[in-house]
Enzyme design. Structure first.
Site, mmCIF file in Angstrom:
data_model
loop_
_atom_site.group_PDB
_atom_site.id
_atom_site.type_symbol
_atom_site.label_atom_id
_atom_site.label_comp_id
_atom_site.label_asym_id
_atom_site.label_seq_id
_atom_site.Cartn_x
_atom_site.Cartn_y
_atom_site.Cartn_z
ATOM 1 N N GLU A 65 -17.431 -35.324 -0.674
ATOM 2 C CA GLU A 65 -15.875 -35.656 -0.449
ATOM 3 C C GLU A 65 -15.396 -35.779 0.971
ATOM 4 O O GLU A 65 -14.326 -35.319 1.387
ATOM 5 C CB GLU A 65 -14.964 -34.858 -1.362
ATOM 6 C CG GLU A 65 -15.317 -34.659 -2.565
ATOM 7 C CD GLU A 65 -14.313 -33.877 -3.601
ATOM 8 O OE1 GLU A 65 -13.443 -33.113 -3.062
ATOM 9 O OE2 GLU A 65 -14.694 -33.692 -4.684
ATOM 10 N N GLU A 105 -21.162 -35.386 -12.000
ATOM 11 C CA GLU A 105 -20.123 -34.625 -12.641
ATOM 12 C C GLU A 105 -19.618 -35.317 -13.570
ATOM 13 O O GLU A 105 -18.253 -35.308 -13.789
ATOM 14 C CB GLU A 105 -19.081 -34.124 -11.661
ATOM 15 C CG GLU A 105 -19.797 -33.532 -10.478
ATOM 16 C CD GLU A 105 -18.784 -32.848 -9.371
ATOM 17 O OE1 GLU A 105 -17.564 -33.007 -9.659
ATOM 18 O OE2 GLU A 105 -19.351 -32.411 -8.274
HETATM 19 C C1 XIL Z 1 -14.215 -27.699 -10.107
HETATM 20 C C2 XIL Z 1 -14.449 -26.641 -11.014
HETATM 21 O O1 XIL Z 1 -15.130 -27.272 -12.049
HETATM 22 C C3 XIL Z 1 -13.579 -25.756 -11.310
HETATM 23 O O2 XIL Z 1 -13.778 -24.694 -12.083
HETATM 24 C C4 XIL Z 1 -13.095 -25.244 -9.950
HETATM 25 O O3 XIL Z 1 -11.990 -24.474 -10.238
HETATM 26 C C5 XIL Z 1 -12.655 -26.306 -8.900
HETATM 27 O O4 XIL Z 1 -13.708 -26.918 -8.709
HETATM 28 N N1 XIL Z 1 -15.373 -32.018 -7.675
HETATM 29 C C6 XIL Z 1 -16.555 -31.372 -7.358
HETATM 30 C C7 XIL Z 1 -16.541 -29.816 -8.219
HETATM 31 O O5 XIL Z 1 -17.343 -31.500 -6.401
HETATM 32 O O6 XIL Z 1 -17.099 -28.779 -7.479
HETATM 33 C C8 XIL Z 1 -15.159 -29.700 -8.753
HETATM 34 O O7 XIL Z 1 -15.534 -28.526 -9.594
HETATM 35 C C9 XIL Z 1 -14.698 -30.675 -9.498
HETATM 36 C C10 XIL Z 1 -14.266 -31.899 -8.721
#
Ligand code: XIL
Length: 379
Positions: free
Chosen positions: A166, A271
């Site tokens: 990001e 994701e």
């Molecule tokens: C999220 C997790 O799923 C949560 O448990 C945590 O509280 C916050 O982060 N983008 C990413 C991930 O790259 O690391 C994030 O994961 C979701 C968005």
């Protein structure tokens, strides 16, 4: 007693029926044991993200389900800086080590998440002992030592690293994170160089959300070009894939898959989850610092998803997987951000305390219609 012809016929018919049932049962059982990873084995890895709670206290049958359905694993939180390296001299390895052991036991493709990110990174990382921002050189040294230690520990065992997460702020260009502000745009170059040294065999990825956004697409394409021009090797782009029923436009997402692949890097869907709840204001990203106040209107299905919504979820998932299959030559992996709905971060993001249904397994870890829709594309 002689057995007459009729009895004999009847007996063999019964036997045949019994055999057929046994065969059907065997087929049904085999299908039951066939996971998505088997169905998609000639296309791409199918992964899941594992959180701490499931790692340390798995519900009954959870590990078996993960082994049956998936062949790739990402640690949801516990390789992030604040968890694994919470203080300058303190490293917490228990969870990450356990995650590695679990994945390796099942021969999984192991994904490390994440080396350099602005979020879930403690403040001290960017400051000196007096609380003043570190110089460029000092911050680079800190980044290098973090990457050396973390990626170095799992050298040869983590197959892919999300090296930078990001770094782009939608259409506005570079995200003004401390990494960018204190080092400059080449923080990305350095992160990839350090990662390559610490984990020479790993597949190195740039990861981000809203990658369908044309502004982000162009920015990331330029970033890849620049890295390559500077002799920095990057192997892939992670498109997070936090999507919904109405967004994003699949055609735009497809353009990004094609644009990244055209730069000679692999695409990983890193994701994937599909938000089923009303969009809170115009929220469609994964900007972790966003949050909105809870209201019942924003949480319409606390007791279960209505059948028509279940169907919409299944149809939308099928659309996504049709797209992924169409580009199977470009896509190395599709990872879901969690396994069962109860564990999804989407229950709490961007509004806390909701009941969401973004994954393929329900709260009892049963396959949902969406699962069958994704599986059916390969049957
Ligand atoms: C999220 C997790 O799923 C949560 O448990 C945590 O509280 C916050 O982060 N983008 C990413 C991930 O790259 O690391 C994030 O994961 C979701 C968005």
């Amino acid at each position: 007693m002689t057995i007459n012809r009729r009895t004999l016929l009847k007996r063999s018919a019964l036997l045949a029926a019994a055999l057929a049932t046994t065969k059907q049962n065997a087929i049904a059982k085999a299908l039951e044991q066939t996971g998505l990873k088997d169905l998609y084995k000639n296309d791409f890895y199918i992964g899941t993200a594992i959180g701490n709670a499931r790692l340390n206290n798995p519900p009954a049958g959870f590990n078996a389900l993960v082994a049956r359905e998936f062949n790739a694993m990402t640690m949801e939180n516990d390789m992030k800086w604040e968890r694994v390296h919470p203080e300058p001299e303190k490293w917490v390895w228990d969870h990450a080590d356990k995650f590695m052991a679990l994945g390796e036991q099942h021969g999984m493709y192991m994904v490390g998440h994440v080396l350099v990110w602005h979020s879930q990174t403690p403040r001290w990382v960017f400051n000196d002992d007096a609380g003043q921002p570190l110089s460029r050189e000092a911050l680079l040294a800190r980044m290098k030592s973090h990457i050396d230690t973390l990626a170095g520990r799992y050298r040869g065992r983590v197959h892919a690293w999300d090296v930078v997460n990001e770094a782009v702020d939608e259409d506005k260009g570079w995200r003004k994170s401390p990494w960018f502000n204190q080092i400059g745009p080449d923080f990305v170059d350095h992160a990839f160089r350090y990662a390559r040294e610490a984990a020479p065999e790993a597949h190195l990825l740039y990861n981000d959300y809203n990658m369908h956004n044309p502004g982000k697409r162009e920015f990331v394409v330029d970033m890849i070009k620049r890295l390559k021009k500077n002799g920095v090797s990057i192997d892939g782009v992670g498109m997070q894939g936090h999507v919904g029923l109405e967004y994003p436009d699949i055609a735009e997402f497809e353009k990004s898959i094609e644009a990244f692949a055209a730069e000679g890097v692999a695409v990983h869907i890193t994701e994937l989850d599909l938000d089923m709840l009303p969009v809170a204001w115009d929220h469609i990203g994964a900007e972790i610092s966003d949050s909105f106040e809870y209201s019942d209107e924003l949480n319409p299905y606390p007791n279960g998803l209505p059948a028509d919504m279940e169907e919409k979820l299944a149809a939308r998932y099928a659309e996504w997987f049709k797209l992924f299959l169409k580009h199977r030559d470009k896509i190395a992996r599709v990872t879901f951000w969690g396994t069962g709905d109860s564990e999804s971060w989407k229950n709490d993001f961007p509004v806390t305390g909701r009941t969401n249904y973004p994954l393929l397994f329900d709260r009892d870890y049963q396959r949902k219609p969406a699962y069958h829709a994704v599986a059916a594309l390969k049957k």
